[in-house]
Scaffold this active site. Structure first.
Site: not given
Length: 329
Positions: A36, A206
């Site tokens: 991420d 997401e």
């Protein structure tokens, strides 16, 4: 003979310069399991702020990495941890960074809350240095509620052309955009009185990301399951940060000869140039542990119509790019 020797020496010298010029980062960029990644440019340095990729109970801190050239990365350990954020206990995820008024604001999600009875959500750390240490800015989550079906995770902070700050966030297949107060202490209502506007495009799971290029709003997100091989990044383009965002296609995905699970990205733009890089995580071939993810980078290109060209993931990475006399983004 002497002339031939001189020519040979010149060719070797030029070849050496060429080799130095084409020094590449390699992928992954640095050692360790990290996912991420949020990329930024601060203080004439490239920065990457990733999630420490481990079982949730071990995700109690975040590291950062800095570089002047995209090739040589320095690790800054534990820039924030749960000892500084009393309400965070595990699953510190997906940092988003923004510099404002000589302070660095590090947005993060914590605790992977499943309902509003659990403690956690999206919080903010603050520091006067990009490498921290960061302390809890609010002493509580900025957002610990569920709206429009969106789990409060995977936040991204975006400043529009008029100066307004927005937070774009959401898991569980839903994405919201909210107006941030100028001091980042809460949210402002829209003209219709609502606070949480849903902008979920087709395929969204997401990892939202937004940027402006040539007056257009590019919205990017991750699709598929983060633990599986088909994790990928798709995008849309609109005339407003509120869309509507119609899915155009996939930008980044696995390559059976390189790695699987390529997704949850961010972009780095070289200040003052139309030069873009995509920072993302992927799972090395042969790895079966879902948390075994590494941070990588590739060059991002646009075609003549402004569409993003599909990115090929590589072991090579990107060519060295030095920063000189650049302001923070």
């Amino acid at each position: 003979m002497r002339n031939n020797l001189f020519l040979l020496m010149m060719l070797l010298f030029v070849g050496s310069l060429s080799a130095q010029h084409h020094k590449t980062s390699g992928n992954p960029l640095f050692n360790g399991w990290y996912a991420d990644p949020e990329g930024a440019v601060f203080e004439n340095q490239y920065w990457i702020y990733p999630t420490y990729s481990a079982p949730y109970g071990q995700q109690v801190f975040m590291d950062a990495f800095s570089s002047s050239n995209l090739v040589d990365w320095q690790k800054h350990e534990s820039i924030i941890d749960t000892s500084a954020v009393k309400w965070a206990h595990k699953a510190m995820w997906a940092p988003a960074i923004f510099k404002k008024d000589n302070h660095y604001f590090l947005f993060f999600a914590a605790n992977d809350i499943q309902n509003e009875d659990e403690e956690g959500g999206i919080g903010i750390g603050i520091s006067d240095r990009p490498e921290g240490p960061y302390k809890d800015y609010l002493g509580k989550p900025l957002l610990d509620e569920f709206h429009n079906g969106a789990q409060p995770i995977d936040q991204f902070v975006f400043q529009d052309k008029d100066g307004q700050y927005y937070m774009i966030y959401g898991g569980w297949g839903h994405c919201n955009i909210v107006k941030l107060k100028n001091d980042f202490t809460g949210f402002l209502p829209y003209d219709d009185g609502t606070i949480f506007k849903e902008i979920t495009p087709e395929g969204y799971v997401e990892g939202p990301f937004m940027f402006i290029r040539n007056g257009k709003y590019y919205f990017m997100w991750s699709e598929g399951g983060w633990g599986g091989p088909d994790y990928r990044v798709a995008y849309a383009i609109a005339d407003s940060p509120f869309g509507p965002f119609k899915r155009i296609g996939v930008v980044l995905k696995q390559d059976a000869e390189v790695a699987t699970g390529a997704g949850h990205h961010s972009l780095i733009k070289v200040p003052g140039q139309d030069e873009w890089y995509i920072v993302y995580h992927r799972r090395p071939l042969g790895e079966t542990d879902a948390n075994h993810r590494v941070t990588c980078m590739e060059h991002l290109h646009f075609d003549d119509n402004g569409f993003i060209k599909p990115v090929k993931i590589t072991y090579k990475g990107v060519v060295e790019m030095n920063l000189e006399n650049c302001d923070a983004n």
